[in-house]
Design a protein around this motif. Structure first.
Motif, mmCIF file in Angstrom:
data_model
loop_
_atom_site.group_PDB
_atom_site.id
_atom_site.type_symbol
_atom_site.label_atom_id
_atom_site.label_comp_id
_atom_site.label_asym_id
_atom_site.label_seq_id
_atom_site.Cartn_x
_atom_site.Cartn_y
_atom_site.Cartn_z
ATOM 1 N N UNK A 33 0.793 -1.220 0.000
ATOM 2 C CA UNK A 33 0.000 0.000 0.000
ATOM 3 C C UNK A 33 0.823 1.267 0.000
ATOM 4 N N UNK A 34 2.124 1.152 0.277
ATOM 5 C CA UNK A 34 2.979 2.343 0.266
ATOM 6 C C UNK A 34 3.212 2.789 -1.179
ATOM 7 N N UNK A 35 3.276 4.096 -1.377
ATOM 8 C CA UNK A 35 3.517 4.657 -2.694
ATOM 9 C C UNK A 35 4.990 4.492 -3.063
ATOM 10 N N UNK A 36 5.264 3.956 -4.239
ATOM 11 C CA UNK A 36 6.649 3.843 -4.689
ATOM 12 C C UNK A 36 6.901 4.705 -5.935
ATOM 13 N N UNK A 37 5.848 5.248 -6.497
ATOM 14 C CA UNK A 37 5.995 6.110 -7.674
ATOM 15 C C UNK A 37 4.645 6.635 -8.124
ATOM 16 N N UNK A 38 4.671 7.420 -9.204
ATOM 17 C CA UNK A 38 3.443 8.013 -9.734
ATOM 18 C C UNK A 38 3.371 7.819 -11.236
ATOM 19 N N UNK A 39 2.150 7.840 -11.731
ATOM 20 C CA UNK A 39 1.931 7.705 -13.185
ATOM 21 C C UNK A 39 2.436 8.967 -13.862
#
Length: 107
Positions: free
Chosen positions: A101-107
């Motif tokens: 669930x942790x964010x590792x990047x963005x679109x």
């Protein structure tokens, strides 16, 4: 099996020699991802439950039998902007621990 600590990777081809399993995950937003589990010291086996079909976020994909390991995620070029902390940690020889669930990047 070898440990997956950064120091071991300098002397042993850990990701080549340790047991590996992988899954291709086709997504709408990110294209096709490759998720690879790599066995580590004290991990005897990798067990993936489902070989084909649809997956749901959070659904248990498989397990490492006895011990811990590492997961590698390969993404198609230009699909995701990976957070800079991962590159910084790698350059400094640090592991980055990530929870589901942790964010590792963005679109």
């Amino acid at each position: 099996l070898h440990t997956v600590q950064p120091a071991a990777c300098e002397t042993v081809p850990v990701y080549k020699e340790n047991q590996r399993e992988y899954t291709l995950i086709k997504t709408r937003c990110f294209g096709t991802l490759l998720q690879m589990e790599v066995g580590a010291l004290l991990v005897g086996r990798i067990k993936n439950y489902q070989q084909e079909g649809y997956v749901k976020k959070g659904h248990e994909k498989g397990k490492f039998e006895y011990g811990g390991s590492t997961i590698i995620l390969l993404v198609e070029p230009d699909k995701v902007k990976i957070a800079s902390e991962f590159f910084e940690n790698t350059e400094n020889g640090y592991e980055t621990f990530i929870k589901m669930g942790e964010c590792i990047g963005k679109i």
